[in-house]
Structures are given as C-alpha cells and as structure tokens.
Design a protein around this motif. Structure first.
Motif, PDB file in Angstrom:
ATOM      1  N   ALA A 175       0.829  -1.206   0.000  1.00  0.00           N
ATOM      2  CA  ALA A 175       0.000   0.000   0.000  1.00  0.00           C
ATOM      3  C   ALA A 175       0.865   1.260   0.000  1.00  0.00           C
ATOM      4  N   ILE A 176       1.898   1.274   0.856  1.00  0.00           N
ATOM      5  CA  ILE A 176       2.765   2.457   0.954  1.00  0.00           C
ATOM      6  C   ILE A 176       3.561   2.663  -0.336  1.00  0.00           C
ATOM      7  N   SER A 177       4.000   1.561  -0.941  1.00  0.00           N
ATOM      8  CA  SER A 177       4.832   1.676  -2.144  1.00  0.00           C
ATOM      9  C   SER A 177       4.053   2.171  -3.354  1.00  0.00           C
ATOM     10  N   LEU A 178       2.733   1.972  -3.363  1.00  0.00           N
ATOM     11  CA  LEU A 178       1.926   2.308  -4.535  1.00  0.00           C
ATOM     12  C   LEU A 178       1.098   3.593  -4.384  1.00  0.00           C
ATOM     13  N   ALA A 179       0.658   3.893  -3.164  1.00  0.00           N
ATOM     14  CA  ALA A 179      -0.427   4.864  -2.999  1.00  0.00           C
ATOM     15  C   ALA A 179       0.028   6.313  -2.850  1.00  0.00           C
ATOM     16  N   ASP A 180      -0.884   7.215  -3.218  1.00  0.00           N
ATOM     17  CA  ASP A 180      -0.772   8.628  -2.877  1.00  0.00           C
ATOM     18  C   ASP A 180      -1.438   8.891  -1.529  1.00  0.00           C
ATOM     19  N   ARG A 181      -2.403   8.006  -1.199  1.00  0.00           N
ATOM     20  CA  ARG A 181      -3.160   8.160   0.047  1.00  0.00           C
ATOM     21  C   ARG A 181      -3.634   6.788   0.489  1.00  0.00           C
ATOM     22  N   ILE A 182      -3.633   6.557   1.807  1.00  0.00           N
ATOM     23  CA  ILE A 182      -4.070   5.270   2.358  1.00  0.00           C
ATOM     24  C   ILE A 182      -5.230   5.503   3.309  1.00  0.00           C
ATOM     25  N   LEU A 183      -6.303   4.758   3.077  1.00  0.00           N
ATOM     26  CA  LEU A 183      -7.497   4.821   3.911  1.00  0.00           C
ATOM     27  C   LEU A 183      -7.480   3.602   4.826  1.00  0.00           C
ATOM     28  N   VAL A 184      -7.486   3.820   6.131  1.00  0.00           N
ATOM     29  CA  VAL A 184      -7.486   2.710   7.086  1.00  0.00           C
ATOM     30  C   VAL A 184      -8.889   2.583   7.666  1.00  0.00           C
ATOM     31  N   LEU A 185      -9.535   1.444   7.390  1.00  0.00           N
ATOM     32  CA  LEU A 185     -10.892   1.211   7.878  1.00  0.00           C
ATOM     33  C   LEU A 185     -10.863   0.528   9.235  1.00  0.00           C
ATOM     34  N   THR A 186     -11.907   0.757  10.029  1.00  0.00           N
ATOM     35  CA  THR A 186     -12.040   0.094  11.321  1.00  0.00           C
ATOM     36  C   THR A 186     -12.635  -1.302  11.113  1.00  0.00           C
TER      37      THR A 186
END
Length: 231
Positions: A175-186
């Motif tokens: 996720a970190i290597s690809l994304a501009d933004r990461i959404l973390v769901l509960t």
C-alpha cells in the motif's frame, strides 16, 4: 457505515483494514455490482447506477480463459461491451507491445508466468479505456518475489496511463509503495479510522524504490499502529 470519501482524478488510493470489514464490498459498490442501502456514489458528476462504463476491475485471480489466446483474452471485455472495432483491436496490439507481451499474443495462459498473466489481465482492463481502476488484491496469488516485481510493474503502468486507481490490499508495504493516500478502515461495520497522505521527497520513485526510501519506515510504523491498536 458512514463512509464518506472523495478520490481525485489521477489519484492512487489504497484501502486497508481488518479481514471482513468490507473493503471488497466497497469496491463492489463503486463498480455498481452492489447497490448501497443508504447513501449515494457519484462518479464524474453522475450518480450510480447510470455511470459504470468507465470503471475497470482487476480481481485477485487473472481469470484468463485457457481456451483463448492472450490476444483473444485481452479482447474479451471489448467483445462483451460490443466495442470490438479495428481501432480497439489496434489499441490492444499497441498495449501488448508496449508492455512486453506481444511475443506471447498467440500463446495460451498456461504458457505464461503468473506475473505475465497479471499483466495480460491489466491490458484486458486498460484496452477498455476506463477512467477508474479498481484493484482487489490483484497480486495476492503470486509468490513474494513475483509480487514485488508485478506490483512495481503495474503501479508504474497505472501512473503512466494517468489512471485513477483504488487498491484493496492486506499488504501494508504494498500500500505504501503504490499509494498517494491510504485509507485505514475500522473493524466491521467499517468506518474510516484514519487517512494517511503518502509523499516522498523524491516524487519520481518507482514503487519498488519507495521501499528503500527513508520515509517508508515512518509510514509503515504509523499505519501499523492504526491497524493494530491493541499491540
């Protein structure tokens, strides 16, 4: 539940969260495969379900049909949409050449490696000229080394094609290597726990090179704590 988000044109968004919280369900809703019980989804100014033609979907498995050649598999979506023309056939050839598969155009899927098959699945999606790419753990069936190479490869292709992408993954490093933004769901029912904007001092880094950047560890620790609050 109460998920409100906006994805900008050309943005690469990764979605993470506990198993069963509804990450894939969120993609199904965006793709128009499911209808939300409440709320609205709007794409390029139009509400669902009127505007799903510009959405491409890559699944966990490549789902290539063994009785068709790679070229025929790439054309499958065009056939289903009754959009098979001389121009779209030519585009398929261009993409196969551009991304190193033209020499295997007449091969069957079983003759290709897992990484090459996923690239063929990506081309099958790109030839439809989607505005939005939905990626549901598309690298999870690959071995680790192939997964690193293919995620790097496909990440760069999506950036080059300037596509808007939404990736569901359990792999934090991916996720970190690809994304501009990461959404973390509960946990279920999912709400948005945290949104992390990802930026590197060198914006031109490939996904693979990002893993060696000094910012990578900071993002990893930050999101790990969000995903594992009890540890």
């Amino acid at each position: 539940e109460n998920v409100n988000l906006t994805v900008e044109r050309g943005e690469f968004l990764s979605i993470m969260g506990p198993s069963g919280c509804g990450k894939s369900t969120l993609l199904h809703l965006i793709a128009g495969l499911l209808t939300p019980e409440k709320g609205l989804i709007k794409i390029n100014g139009s509400y669902h379900p009127d505007n799903t033609s510009g959405i491409g979907y890559m699944l966990q498995k490549d789902e290539l049909l063994e009785w068709r050649t790679i070229y025929q598999n790439v054309l499958l979506g065009l056939e289903i949409q009754h959009a098979l023309t001389a121009r779209s056939r030519a585009l398929a050839r261009v993409l196969l050449t551009q991304y190193g598969l033209n020499a295997f155009a007449n091969a069957k899927p079983s003759e290709l490696s897992g990484g090459m098959r996923q690239r063929a699945a990506l081309i099958r999606t790109l030839v439809l000229k989607p505005d939005i790419m939905l990626l549901d753990e598309p690298f999870s069936a690959l071995d680790y080394q192939t997964r690193l190479n293919v995620s790097d490869d496909i990440g760069q292709i999506i950036k080059k094609e300037k596509k808007t992408a939404i990736l569901v993954t359990h792999d934090l490093a991916e996720a970190i290597s690809l994304a501009d933004r990461i959404l973390v769901l509960t946990s279920r029912p999912a709400t948005i726990g945290q949104t992390v904007n990802v930026s590197f001092s060198d914006p031109g880094l490939s996904p693979l090179a990002r893993r060696n950047a000094p910012e990578f560890k900071t993002y990893f620790n930050l999101i790990w704590k969000e995903l594992n609050p009890d540890e």
